[in-house]
Design a protein around this motif. Structure first.
Motif, PDB file in Angstrom:
ATOM      1  N   ILE A  77       0.822  -1.217   0.000  1.00 15.73           N
ATOM      2  CA  ILE A  77       0.000   0.000   0.000  1.00 15.73           C
ATOM      3  C   ILE A  77       0.852   1.262   0.000  1.00 15.73           C
ATOM      4  CG2 ILE A  77      -0.215   0.217   2.529  1.00 15.73           C
ATOM      5  CD1 ILE A  77      -3.198   0.891   2.027  1.00 15.73           C
ATOM      6  N   ARG A  78       2.116   1.162   0.415  1.00 18.03           N
ATOM      7  CA  ARG A  78       2.977   2.343   0.514  1.00 18.03           C
ATOM      8  C   ARG A  78       3.767   2.628  -0.758  1.00 18.03           C
ATOM      9  NH1 ARG A  78       6.866   0.938   5.115  1.00 18.03           N
ATOM     10  NH2 ARG A  78       7.766   2.933   4.481  1.00 18.03           N
ATOM     11  N   TYR A  79       3.712   1.721  -1.744  1.00 16.61           N
ATOM     12  CA  TYR A  79       4.624   1.840  -2.881  1.00 16.61           C
ATOM     13  C   TYR A  79       3.883   1.807  -4.202  1.00 16.61           C
ATOM     14  CZ  TYR A  79       8.273   1.189   0.541  1.00 16.61           C
ATOM     15  OH  TYR A  79       9.091   1.359   1.629  1.00 16.61           O
ATOM     16  N   ASP A  80       4.406   2.593  -5.145  1.00 20.03           N
ATOM     17  CA  ASP A  80       3.856   2.588  -6.497  1.00 20.03           C
ATOM     18  C   ASP A  80       4.276   1.344  -7.271  1.00 20.03           C
ATOM     19  OD1 ASP A  80       2.724   5.108  -6.068  1.00 20.03           O
ATOM     20  OD2 ASP A  80       4.527   6.131  -6.735  1.00 20.03           O
ATOM     21  N   HIS A  81       5.490   0.859  -6.998  1.00 21.69           N
ATOM     22  CA  HIS A  81       6.024  -0.295  -7.724  1.00 21.69           C
ATOM     23  C   HIS A  81       6.766  -1.204  -6.743  1.00 21.69           C
ATOM     24  CE1 HIS A  81       5.162   1.690 -11.550  1.00 21.69           C
ATOM     25  NE2 HIS A  81       5.718   2.782 -11.049  1.00 21.69           N
ATOM     26  N   ILE A  82       6.570  -2.498  -6.891  1.00 26.98           N
ATOM     27  CA  ILE A  82       7.290  -3.495  -6.095  1.00 26.98           C
ATOM     28  C   ILE A  82       7.878  -4.523  -7.049  1.00 26.98           C
ATOM     29  CG2 ILE A  82       7.069  -5.357  -4.407  1.00 26.98           C
ATOM     30  CD1 ILE A  82       5.002  -3.761  -2.952  1.00 26.98           C
ATOM     31  N   TYR A  83       9.141  -4.884  -6.793  1.00 25.65           N
ATOM     32  CA  TYR A  83       9.828  -5.902  -7.584  1.00 25.65           C
ATOM     33  C   TYR A  83      10.416  -6.947  -6.640  1.00 25.65           C
ATOM     34  CZ  TYR A  83       9.588  -2.331 -11.225  1.00 25.65           C
ATOM     35  OH  TYR A  83       9.146  -1.395 -12.121  1.00 25.65           O
ATOM     36  N   LEU A  84      10.663  -8.135  -7.190  1.00 24.92           N
ATOM     37  CA  LEU A  84      11.161  -9.242  -6.378  1.00 24.92           C
ATOM     38  C   LEU A  84      12.567  -9.640  -6.811  1.00 24.92           C
ATOM     39  CD1 LEU A  84      10.560 -11.330  -4.162  1.00 24.92           C
ATOM     40  CD2 LEU A  84       9.669 -12.837  -5.956  1.00 24.92           C
ATOM     41  N   ALA A  85      13.543  -9.421  -5.936  1.00 20.61           N
ATOM     42  CA  ALA A  85      14.932  -9.797  -6.213  1.00 20.61           C
ATOM     43  C   ALA A  85      15.218 -11.189  -5.657  1.00 20.61           C
ATOM     44  CB  ALA A  85      15.902  -8.770  -5.635  1.00 20.61           C
ATOM     45  N   TYR A  86      14.582 -12.151  -6.272  1.00 17.06           N
ATOM     46  CA  TYR A  86      14.837 -13.580  -6.084  1.00 17.06           C
ATOM     47  C   TYR A  86      14.898 -14.191  -7.475  1.00 17.06           C
ATOM     48  CZ  TYR A  86      13.827 -14.447  -1.073  1.00 17.06           C
ATOM     49  OH  TYR A  86      13.860 -14.511   0.302  1.00 17.06           O
ATOM     50  N   ALA A  87      15.654 -15.275  -7.597  1.00 14.90           N
ATOM     51  CA  ALA A  87      15.477 -16.155  -8.738  1.00 14.90           C
ATOM     52  C   ALA A  87      14.477 -17.237  -8.297  1.00 14.90           C
ATOM     53  CB  ALA A  87      16.812 -16.748  -9.159  1.00 14.90           C
ATOM     54  N   ASP A  88      14.394 -18.352  -9.015  1.00 14.40           N
ATOM     55  CA  ASP A  88      13.456 -19.394  -8.604  1.00 14.40           C
ATOM     56  C   ASP A  88      13.848 -19.972  -7.243  1.00 14.40           C
ATOM     57  OD1 ASP A  88      11.198 -21.342  -9.362  1.00 14.40           O
ATOM     58  OD2 ASP A  88      12.856 -22.668  -8.778  1.00 14.40           O
ATOM     59  N   CYS A  89      15.144 -20.140  -7.003  1.00 11.12           N
ATOM     60  CA  CYS A  89      15.663 -20.511  -5.676  1.00 11.12           C
ATOM     61  C   CYS A  89      15.065 -21.798  -5.115  1.00 11.12           C
ATOM     62  CB  CYS A  89      15.478 -19.364  -4.695  1.00 11.12           C
ATOM     63  SG  CYS A  89      16.344 -17.854  -5.170  1.00 11.12           S
ATOM     64  N   GLY A  90      14.830 -22.770  -5.987  1.00 10.58           N
ATOM     65  CA  GLY A  90      14.364 -24.071  -5.524  1.00 10.58           C
ATOM     66  C   GLY A  90      12.882 -24.154  -5.238  1.00 10.58           C
ATOM     67  N   THR A  91      12.094 -23.160  -5.693  1.00 13.90           N
ATOM     68  CA  THR A  91      10.659 -23.178  -5.406  1.00 13.90           C
ATOM     69  C   THR A  91       9.849 -23.896  -6.483  1.00 13.90           C
ATOM     70  OG1 THR A  91      10.179 -21.050  -6.500  1.00 13.90           O
ATOM     71  CG2 THR A  91      10.901 -20.980  -4.196  1.00 13.90           C
ATOM     72  N   GLY A  92      10.517 -24.428  -7.490  1.00 21.27           N
ATOM     73  CA  GLY A  92       9.821 -25.189  -8.519  1.00 21.27           C
ATOM     74  C   GLY A  92       8.812 -24.383  -9.315  1.00 21.27           C
ATOM     75  N   GLY A  93       9.134 -23.119  -9.559  1.00 18.48           N
ATOM     76  CA  GLY A  93       8.245 -22.266 -10.334  1.00 18.48           C
ATOM     77  C   GLY A  93       7.195 -21.538  -9.511  1.00 18.48           C
ATOM     78  N   ALA A  94       7.149 -21.793  -8.208  1.00 17.77           N
ATOM     79  CA  ALA A  94       6.115 -21.181  -7.369  1.00 17.77           C
ATOM     80  C   ALA A  94       6.274 -19.666  -7.282  1.00 17.77           C
ATOM     81  CB  ALA A  94       6.140 -21.793  -5.970  1.00 17.77           C
ATOM     82  N   LEU A  95       7.513 -19.169  -7.257  1.00 10.69           N
ATOM     83  CA  LEU A  95       7.710 -17.719  -7.199  1.00 10.69           C
ATOM     84  C   LEU A  95       7.258 -17.047  -8.489  1.00 10.69           C
ATOM     85  CD1 LEU A  95      11.100 -17.044  -5.363  1.00 10.69           C
ATOM     86  CD2 LEU A  95       8.767 -16.554  -4.586  1.00 10.69           C
ATOM     87  N   ASP A  96       7.520 -17.686  -9.605  1.00  7.17           N
ATOM     88  CA  ASP A  96       7.081 -17.131 -10.880  1.00  7.17           C
ATOM     89  C   ASP A  96       5.552 -17.043 -10.931  1.00  7.17           C
ATOM     90  OD1 ASP A  96       7.764 -16.195 -13.572  1.00  7.17           O
ATOM     91  OD2 ASP A  96       6.753 -18.012 -14.241  1.00  7.17           O
TER      92      ASP A  96
END
Length: 213
Positions: A77-96
């Protein structure tokens, strides 16, 4: 905006809450905090805030998506834009899939080793018998590798865990002779050949530059 980087133990276990109220927020793994803060300060990205999740989540990657969702819910709610600095990191596509649901972008690639080295270069190497460390992991080797695998109590398990590896590759983000020496010692502890590969910040730098506008 110049911020002192928290110590590696804090980034490992506690993460980092955003300290400002910029219009852009990076939600990141604590293992990337030093590099992101350095790039932000070096480039004068004063509109960029950083919220880091505990790096130790990498030892239980199934918990990363829920932690990211919680951080997004808490801060969006405080930000106009949010980005995620992770790769997949073993989540099996769940982060994507989570990023698609939340409408945010993330860094592409299997893990931070790949985007530090460069996604295309890393894929072309196809080093199936290499064990990788970054600056952060060299500093936190005991917390991430030695103790979680029980090697502090049962060093005889080393061959069971690392018998299929041939070398330890240290992908360094900064020139630091002490970290190189520590990485070499860690290779010796694991019974692996040692290779030092300076990468700088790789695709992390180019991605943040794009996000910063």
């Amino acid at each position: 905006m110049t911020t002192a980087t928290p110590d590696p133990d804090t980034l490992t276990d506690s993460g980092l809450a955003p300290e400002g109220d910029g219009r852009l927020l990076i939600i990141a793994c604590g293992a990337l905090a030093r590099e992101i803060l350095d790039l932000r300060d070096r480039n004068g990205w004063d509109h960029m805030d950083l919220a880091c999740l505990p790096a130790i989540l990498h030892n239980t990657p199934d918990r990363i998506p829920d932690a990211v969702r919680s951080a997004f819910t808490r801060h969006h709610i405080r930000y106009d834009h949010i980005y995620l600095a992770y790769a997949d990191c073993g989540t099996g596509g769940a982060l994507d899939r989570l990023c698609e649901e939340l409408g945010i972008e993330m860094i592409r690639g299997p893990h931070c080793y790949a985007f530090f080295d460069g996604i295309d270069r890393f894929a072309a190497r196809d080093e199936m018998t290499a064990f990788y460390l970054t600056d952060f992991l060299v500093r936190q080797f005991d917390a991430f590798v030695w103790r979680p695998l029980g090697l502090d109590r049962h060093p005889e398990l080393r061959d069971m865990y690392f018998g299929n590896y041939e070398k330890l590759v240290y992908l360094s983000q900064n020139e630091d002779p002490d970290l190189v020496a520590r990485a070499r010692t860690q290779a010796d502890r694991l019974g692996l050949a040692f290779e030092h590969r300076p990468t700088g910040y790789g695709d992390l730098a180019t991605t943040l530059d794009t996000w910063a506008g």
